[in-house]
Design an enzyme around this catalytic site. Structure first.
Site, PDB file in Angstrom:
ATOM      1  N   HIS A  52       0.858  -1.187   0.000  1.00 37.81           N
ATOM      2  CA  HIS A  52       0.000   0.000   0.000  1.00 37.81           C
ATOM      3  C   HIS A  52       0.894   1.236   0.000  1.00 37.81           C
ATOM      4  O   HIS A  52       2.049   1.191   0.446  1.00 37.81           O
ATOM      5  CB  HIS A  52      -0.882   0.018   1.243  1.00 37.81           C
ATOM      6  N   GLU A  54       1.056   3.842   1.845  1.00 38.32           N
ATOM      7  CA  GLU A  54       1.613   4.227   3.146  1.00 38.32           C
ATOM      8  C   GLU A  54       2.777   3.332   3.539  1.00 38.32           C
ATOM      9  O   GLU A  54       3.800   3.820   4.039  1.00 38.32           O
ATOM     10  CB  GLU A  54       0.533   4.150   4.237  1.00 38.32           C
ATOM     11  N   CYS A  82      -5.839   1.819   6.097  1.00 37.04           N
ATOM     12  CA  CYS A  82      -6.455   0.571   6.527  1.00 37.04           C
ATOM     13  C   CYS A  82      -5.801   0.130   7.844  1.00 37.04           C
ATOM     14  O   CYS A  82      -4.856   0.758   8.334  1.00 37.04           O
ATOM     15  CB  CYS A  82      -6.276  -0.499   5.460  1.00 37.04           C
ATOM     16  N   CYS A  85      -1.951  -0.544   7.538  1.00 42.63           N
ATOM     17  CA  CYS A  85      -1.145   0.677   7.447  1.00 42.63           C
ATOM     18  C   CYS A  85      -1.162   1.446   8.766  1.00 42.63           C
ATOM     19  O   CYS A  85      -0.132   1.978   9.193  1.00 42.63           O
ATOM     20  CB  CYS A  85      -1.655   1.556   6.304  1.00 42.63           C
TER      21      CYS A  85
END
Length: 148
Positions: A52, A54, A82, A85
């Site tokens: 992801h 992040e 999420c 993260c």
């Protein structure tokens, strides 16, 4: 560097992710008023469910500092993080999170879950939202509209 400038950099990462066929989410890590690292979704390109935006940005920031602890850093993301993260931000000891759009399906900063600043966890960070929220949300809507 202002919050708006940092979020603009995160949005630029999101647009690059979309150009590569990824969900358009971008992130930057800022320390002492300068961008330390940037990331964009790379899940499909890297065949990595943890890639992801992040996480990519956190990994790059840790490498740049030579330390997984990112004290004094702010993470800017175009979408509410999420749970994965959010957990990584806690472990990295991020001081502040600024995200653009809320994620009503998987957001872990209050929309679905409250992972950040949970009373049973040992790290607290400032959380702010809304900078460029509509631009980020429209980027996501447009991306998914084209795929339907």
């Amino acid at each position: 560097m202002t919050d708006v400038e940092a979020m603009d950099a995160a949005l630029a990462e999101a647009r690059r992710a979309a150009e590569a066929g990824e969900v358009p989410i971008g992130a930057v890590v800022v320390q002492a008023g300068a961008i330390l690292a940037a990331g964009q979704n790379r899940v499909l390109r890297d065949n990595d469910p943890t890639a992801h935006a992040e996480i990519v940005a956190l990994r790059a920031a840790a490498a740049a500092l030579g330390n997984y602890r990112l004290n004094g850093c702010t993470l800017y993301s175009t979408l509410e993080p999420c749970a994965m993260c959010a957990g990584a931000m806690i472990h990295a000891r991020i001081d502040r999170l600024v995200f653009a759009a809320p994620d009503p399906k998987a957001g872990a900063a209050g929309s679905v879950l409250e992972v950040l600043n949970h009373p049973k966890l040992n790290h607290r960070m400032w959380v702010e939202q809304g900078i460029a929220a509509e631009e980020s949300a429209e980027l996501l809507r447009g991306f998914f509209r084209e795929r339907r």
